[in-house]
Design an enzyme around this catalytic site. Structure first.
Site, PDB file in Angstrom:
ATOM      1  N   GLU A  60      47.121  42.201  47.375  1.00  0.00           N
ATOM      2  CA  GLU A  60      48.120  41.559  48.242  1.00  0.00           C
ATOM      3  C   GLU A  60      49.361  41.524  47.748  1.00  0.00           C
ATOM      4  O   GLU A  60      50.347  41.798  48.676  1.00  0.00           O
ATOM      5  CB  GLU A  60      47.806  40.124  48.519  1.00  0.00           C
ATOM      6  CG  GLU A  60      46.541  39.640  49.176  1.00  0.00           C
ATOM      7  CD  GLU A  60      45.121  39.712  48.186  1.00  0.00           C
ATOM      8  OE1 GLU A  60      45.312  40.030  46.871  1.00  0.00           O
ATOM      9  OE2 GLU A  60      44.033  39.364  48.485  1.00  0.00           O
ATOM     10  N   PHE A 122      37.010  25.441  49.403  1.00  0.00           N
ATOM     11  CA  PHE A 122      37.099  26.663  48.796  1.00  0.00           C
ATOM     12  C   PHE A 122      38.116  27.513  49.138  1.00  0.00           C
ATOM     13  O   PHE A 122      38.426  27.479  50.565  1.00  0.00           O
ATOM     14  CB  PHE A 122      35.790  27.273  49.218  1.00  0.00           C
ATOM     15  CG  PHE A 122      35.540  28.476  48.657  1.00  0.00           C
ATOM     16  CD1 PHE A 122      35.605  28.777  47.213  1.00  0.00           C
ATOM     17  CD2 PHE A 122      35.513  29.648  49.349  1.00  0.00           C
ATOM     18  CE1 PHE A 122      35.455  30.136  46.703  1.00  0.00           C
ATOM     19  CE2 PHE A 122      35.180  31.040  48.893  1.00  0.00           C
ATOM     20  CZ  PHE A 122      35.458  31.124  47.581  1.00  0.00           C
ATOM     21  N   GLN A 123      38.955  27.848  48.214  1.00  0.00           N
ATOM     22  CA  GLN A 123      40.131  28.595  48.724  1.00  0.00           C
ATOM     23  C   GLN A 123      41.146  28.191  49.551  1.00  0.00           C
ATOM     24  O   GLN A 123      41.745  29.036  50.260  1.00  0.00           O
ATOM     25  CB  GLN A 123      39.568  30.132  49.465  1.00  0.00           C
ATOM     26  CG  GLN A 123      38.651  30.933  48.270  1.00  0.00           C
ATOM     27  CD  GLN A 123      38.438  32.484  48.933  1.00  0.00           C
ATOM     28  OE1 GLN A 123      38.295  32.656  50.030  1.00  0.00           O
ATOM     29  NE2 GLN A 123      38.346  33.403  47.753  1.00  0.00           N
ATOM     30  N   LYS A 172      41.362  28.782  60.381  1.00  0.00           N
ATOM     31  CA  LYS A 172      40.596  29.821  60.758  1.00  0.00           C
ATOM     32  C   LYS A 172      40.011  29.161  62.071  1.00  0.00           C
ATOM     33  O   LYS A 172      39.682  29.993  63.095  1.00  0.00           O
ATOM     34  CB  LYS A 172      39.418  29.500  59.919  1.00  0.00           C
ATOM     35  CG  LYS A 172      38.313  30.888  60.016  1.00  0.00           C
ATOM     36  CD  LYS A 172      37.386  31.146  59.077  1.00  0.00           C
ATOM     37  CE  LYS A 172      36.440  32.312  59.564  1.00  0.00           C
ATOM     38  NZ  LYS A 172      35.738  32.879  58.310  1.00  0.00           N
ATOM     39  N   MET A 479      64.084  48.424  29.049  1.00  0.00           N
ATOM     40  CA  MET A 479      65.166  47.644  29.174  1.00  0.00           C
ATOM     41  C   MET A 479      65.126  46.590  28.390  1.00  0.00           C
ATOM     42  O   MET A 479      66.231  46.106  27.914  1.00  0.00           O
ATOM     43  CB  MET A 479      65.549  47.084  30.847  1.00  0.00           C
ATOM     44  CG  MET A 479      66.705  46.270  31.201  1.00  0.00           C
ATOM     45  SD  MET A 479      68.131  47.052  30.935  1.00  0.00           S
ATOM     46  CE  MET A 479      68.430  48.013  32.400  1.00  0.00           C
TER      47      MET A 479
HETATM   48  C1  LIG Z   1      57.226  41.382  37.069  1.00  0.00           C
HETATM   49  C2  LIG Z   1      58.134  41.323  35.980  1.00  0.00           C
HETATM   50  N1  LIG Z   1      57.610  41.000  34.604  1.00  0.00           N
HETATM   51  C3  LIG Z   1      58.915  41.134  33.629  1.00  0.00           C
HETATM   52  C4  LIG Z   1      60.033  41.643  33.949  1.00  0.00           C
HETATM   53  C5  LIG Z   1      61.272  41.772  32.902  1.00  0.00           C
HETATM   54  N2  LIG Z   1      61.592  43.089  32.641  1.00  0.00           N
HETATM   55  C6  LIG Z   1      62.778  43.639  33.242  1.00  0.00           C
HETATM   56  S1  LIG Z   1      62.959  45.408  32.906  1.00  0.00           S
HETATM   57  C7  LIG Z   1      61.609  45.337  32.048  1.00  0.00           C
HETATM   58  C8  LIG Z   1      61.040  46.714  31.483  1.00  0.00           C
HETATM   59  C9  LIG Z   1      60.401  47.482  32.487  1.00  0.00           C
HETATM   60  O1  LIG Z   1      59.763  48.642  31.819  1.00  0.00           O
HETATM   61  P1  LIG Z   1      59.590  49.851  32.451  1.00  0.00           P
HETATM   62  O2  LIG Z   1      59.014  49.866  33.650  1.00  0.00           O
HETATM   63  O3  LIG Z   1      59.023  50.715  31.656  1.00  0.00           O
HETATM   64  O4  LIG Z   1      61.171  50.448  32.542  1.00  0.00           O
HETATM   65  P2  LIG Z   1      62.274  51.029  31.332  1.00  0.00           P
HETATM   66  O5  LIG Z   1      63.101  49.780  31.353  1.00  0.00           O
HETATM   67  O6  LIG Z   1      61.396  51.419  30.317  1.00  0.00           O
HETATM   68  O7  LIG Z   1      62.820  52.218  32.263  1.00  0.00           O
HETATM   69  C10 LIG Z   1      60.913  44.190  32.003  1.00  0.00           C
HETATM   70  C11 LIG Z   1      59.613  43.603  31.389  1.00  0.00           C
HETATM   71  C12 LIG Z   1      60.588  42.148  35.169  1.00  0.00           C
HETATM   72  N3  LIG Z   1      61.574  42.280  35.797  1.00  0.00           N
HETATM   73  N4  LIG Z   1      59.385  41.657  36.204  1.00  0.00           N
END
Ligand SMILES: Cc1ncc(C[n+]2csc(CCOP(=O)(O)OP(=O)(O)O)c2C)c(N)n1
Ligand SMILES: [Mg+2]
Lengths: 568, 166
Positions: A60, A122-123, A172, A479
């Site tokens: 979803e 449920f749900q 529903k 990042m």
């Molecule tokens: C759902 C979610 N969890 C955690 C984060 C924190 N976060 C921001 S950037 C990042 C790293 C993203 O890694 P990747 O997709 O490999 O991109 P890169 O920075 O390596 O280019 C994280 C964990 C987020 N933005 N969204």
């Protein structure tokens, strides 16, 4: 609400059928969903539906991002559908993502039978309660008589004023019970009257300030794209010849290839835009909200500038930064009026200063030996896919894409700027491709982000969507690793993704084309090869320099003037 | 930069399921204060009136005003503290201990001063109803505290603009 409904059908219909008929009246082309108990009557009504195509997603979250991507790419309302309980809670991330970026969306969730509501059935989940702070509005339908009116209101609310997601939670029994289908011709909600026309006196004040300014700049955001006001923004810029910066959410609203463009501002923005903020004597903000990622330390932000702020949302004006001339209204309307009152600004020294910063501090990186540089990959993607719709995920690759791809059209660049939702991009790319079948859709993904919603490769393969999925694979949550390197003494806690699967092989297992690129000289041939694959998605796993950082960078809490330029 | 001030908002809303939760959720979610809150149907059954007392500096109060207006079910928001002069009232019910008859007489005399009405009387306690503005209720509560308040309930403030100011 006022009803001037014409009677369409004399026979009574089930609530679920009324819902589908109502969606047709709203011009819905696609519904992205996952089936389940409390939504079965709706899915049943969609089974032999021909006008609306039901797109079964694998999760979803994917459904809500796909609806969102469709909305961002087309400007129309995206529709997601899920069952009660876990189906609804899985939608939540996508709803919050759309809310933060003001994307028009209607999320429909099945709810347990009316007589079960409140009994921990449920749900059962209080969807209205869970989504209250992350939607523009929400409805719980317990009576099938309400369905048509609610759908009409929901689409009206989602798409007007400041757009946003609206939830329709439908019990529903309301889906199964029968009523006459009468669709309202007009919607009039006494408590909802968005202010679209700016105050003429305020607009005149703004024009006067623009005339007097010696160091003015335009600062445009996602609101310009949402208001379809890109043309009016261009007119303002060309007429006044005032330099302009466009935020991450607005990229493409003004062509980044233009000499007046200073590129994106903020934490990873151009030095030019950030220095301009710091030195400007007038900032004209249009559909931008002085987000903390743009302003840095507020006490050091634009100390010398008067501020004009044009926004549809009065609560955004003066929220972070005091404003001299607030103008509440739709960007398109306000700019049309403002454009009548402005002329070329006499600011040559300032323009020269801007050009000098642009020349001195372009986005740049060091080409390391034997490494595929992520920025080079983006540059080559731009070189070969400059007309594409580009959808980035969240992380370093997102910032490099924003920096090194030159966007020239609104709705060409889609990303989760407000919530920063990893996993957004692949399902959003599916929605964008369905909404814009004649466009090439490029998904720039991160290795961490990609795997968060990788299951949506299944519907992409099934539908033979020619998505170009380019993974900037640094084997890290890059990042976060960058922040750990700079601010946590290189303690790389929970960011090492060297256990990534082989994404090229995995793509093949999904039935897509999968390629792996490990050398700089293979980048362009792979991109060209991907161009030729049009009968389904192609995934290219670009194995890039692992510890490359995004610069420039304004460290969190610092002023824009304290930008770390990186190389320079 | 600004000093905090108390503001009374009069909010007209659709008389509908979930509206109060939307208003209350807005305050808790954005960290705004609610000092008191009163909700009731108006003479028009389709509309409810919320009277909300809050405090904050000018910027916060402006944010509260705009965010209330942003809620779809909100028909009208008036900041009574700036829109003109207004009247405000609150009603309090106080149950006071009256163990000895001597004390009871005294309490009744004090109640008289505050134009309080006795609405229930039992051998060991009585319930008083007092209406007034904030200062008056505070004074009354302080005094009755010295006799021993067993229970207290108040409506929260309700308020409206004077005369033809609206
Ligand atoms: C759902 C979610 N969890 C955690 C984060 C924190 N976060 C921001 S950037 C990042 C790293 C993203 O890694 P990747 O997709 O490999 O991109 P890169 O920075 O390596 O280019 C994280 C964990 C987020 N933005 N969204
Ligand atoms: Mg990564």
């Amino acid at each position: 609400m006022e009803l001037s409904g014409e009677q369409i059908q004399v026979d009574s219909l089930k609530g679920a059928q009324i819902l589908v008929n109502s969606l047709k009246r709203e011009g819905v082309e696609y519904i992205f969903g996952v089936n389940g108990g409390a939504a079965m009557p709706i899915f049943d009504a969609l089974y032999d539906e021909t006008e609306i195509k039901l797109i079964p997603m694998r999760h979803e979250q994917g459904a809500s991002h796909a609806a969102d991507g469709y909305a961002r790419a087309t400007g129309k309302v995206g529709v997601a559908l899920a069952t009660s309980g876990p189906g609804a809670t899985n939608l939540v991330t996508g709803i919050a993502t759309a809310y933060m970026d003001s994307i028009p969306m209607v999320a429909i969730t099945g709810q347990v039978f009316t007589h079960f509501i409140g009994s921990d059935a449920f749900q059962e989940c209080d969807v209205i309660g869970v989504t209250r702070p992350i939607c523009k509005h929400s409805y719980l339908i317990k009576d099938c008589e309400e369905v048509a009116d609610v759908v009409a209101e929901a689409f009206h609310i989602a798409s007007t004023g400041k757009p946003g997601p609206v939830i329709i939670d439908i019990a529903k029994d309301a889906q199964n019970n029968e009523a006459l289908f009468q669709y309202p011709e007009t919607v009039d909600i006494r408590s909802y009257k968005p202010q679209v026309h700016g105050d003429p006196a305020q607009i005149a004040k703004a024009a006067a300030l623009i005339k007097e300014a010696k160091r003015p700049m335009l600062y445009a955001g996602g609101g310009v794209v949402l208001a379809n006001a890109s043309e009016e923004l261009r007119e303002l810029t060309y007429k006044t010849q005032i330099p302009i910066t466009v935020t991450l959410m607005g990229l493409g609203a003004f062509p980044e290839t233009d000499p007046l463009a200073m590129e994106m501002p903020g934490m990873h923005g151009s030095c030019c835009a950030n220095y301009a903020f710091t030195d400007a004597d007038l900032i004209v903000a249009i559909g931008a909200r002085f987000d903390d990622r743009v302003t840095g330390d507020l006490s050091k932000f634009a100390p010398n500038a008067k501020k004009i702020h044009i926004d549809i949302d009065a609560s955004c004006i003066g929220k972070n930064v005091p404003v001299d001339v607030p103008i509440v209204g739709d960007a398109k309307n306000v700019l049309t009026e403002l454009n009548k009152q402005v002329s070329t600004a006499d600011i040559d020294p300032w323009r020269n200063q801007i050009q000098e910063w642009k020349r001195k501090y372009p986005f740049e990186y060091e080409q390391k030996v034997d490494k595929v540089m992520p920025q080079y990959v983006i540059e080559q993607i731009y070189e070969h896919y400059s007309d594409a719709i580009v959808i980035a995920d969240v992380g370093q690759h997102q910032m490099w894409a924003a920096q090194y791809f030159k966007f020239t059209e609104p709705r060409q660049w889609l990303n989760s700027g407000g919530l920063g939702t990893m996993g957004f991009s692949l399902p959003a790319a599916i929605g964008a491709q369905l909404g814009c079948p004649d466009k090439t859709v490029v998904n720039i993904n991160g290795d961490g982000s990609y795997i968060m919603t990788i299951q949506e490769l299944v519907p992409a393969v099934t539908m033979k969507l020619p998505l170009k999925i380019f993974i900037i694979n640094n084997m890290y949550l890059g990042m976060v690793r960058q922040w750990q390197e700079l601010f946590h003494g290189k303690r790389y806690s929970a960011v090492d993704y060297h256990d990534n699967p082989d994404f090229a092989l995995l793509a093949q297992a999904f039935g897509a084309t999968g390629l792996r690129v490990e050398h700089t000289e293979d980048v362009v041939p792979a991109l060209l090869k991907a161009k030729g694959i049009t009968d389904g998605p192609v995934v290219i796993d670009f194995i890039v320099d692992e510890e490359e950082n995004v610069f420039p960078m304004v460290p969190a809490g610092k002023g824009l003037g304290d930008v770390i330029r990186g190389l320079a | 930069m600004n000093s905090e001030k108390r503001h009374i908002f009069s909010v007209l809303v659709e008389n509908r399921f979930g509206v109060l939760a939307r208003v209350a959720g807005l305050f808790s979610g954005r960290g705004f204060n609610i000092d008191s809150l009163n909700v009731a149907e108006t003479h028009d059954k389709s509309i409810s009136q919320i009277t909300l007392v809050t405090h904050g500096d000018a910027q916060i109060i402006e944010q509260i005003y705009h965010h209330l207006n942003r809620l779809i079910d909100v028909i009208e928001v008036t900041d009574l503290s700036t829109a003109g002069t207004h009247v405000e009232r609150e009603l309090v019910l106080i149950k006071v201990a009256t163990d000895d008859p001597q004390k009871r007489t005294e309490i009744l005399q004090v109640a008289e001063v505050f134009r309080g009405r006795v609405i229930d009387m039992k051998p060991a306690s009585l319930v008083l109803e007092i209406t007034g503005d904030e200062g008056k209720l505070k004074a009354a509560i302080n005094i009755f505290n010295t006799y021993g308040i067993l229970e207290l309930a108040r409506t929260g403030k309700i308020a409206m603009l004077r005369g033809s100011e609206k």
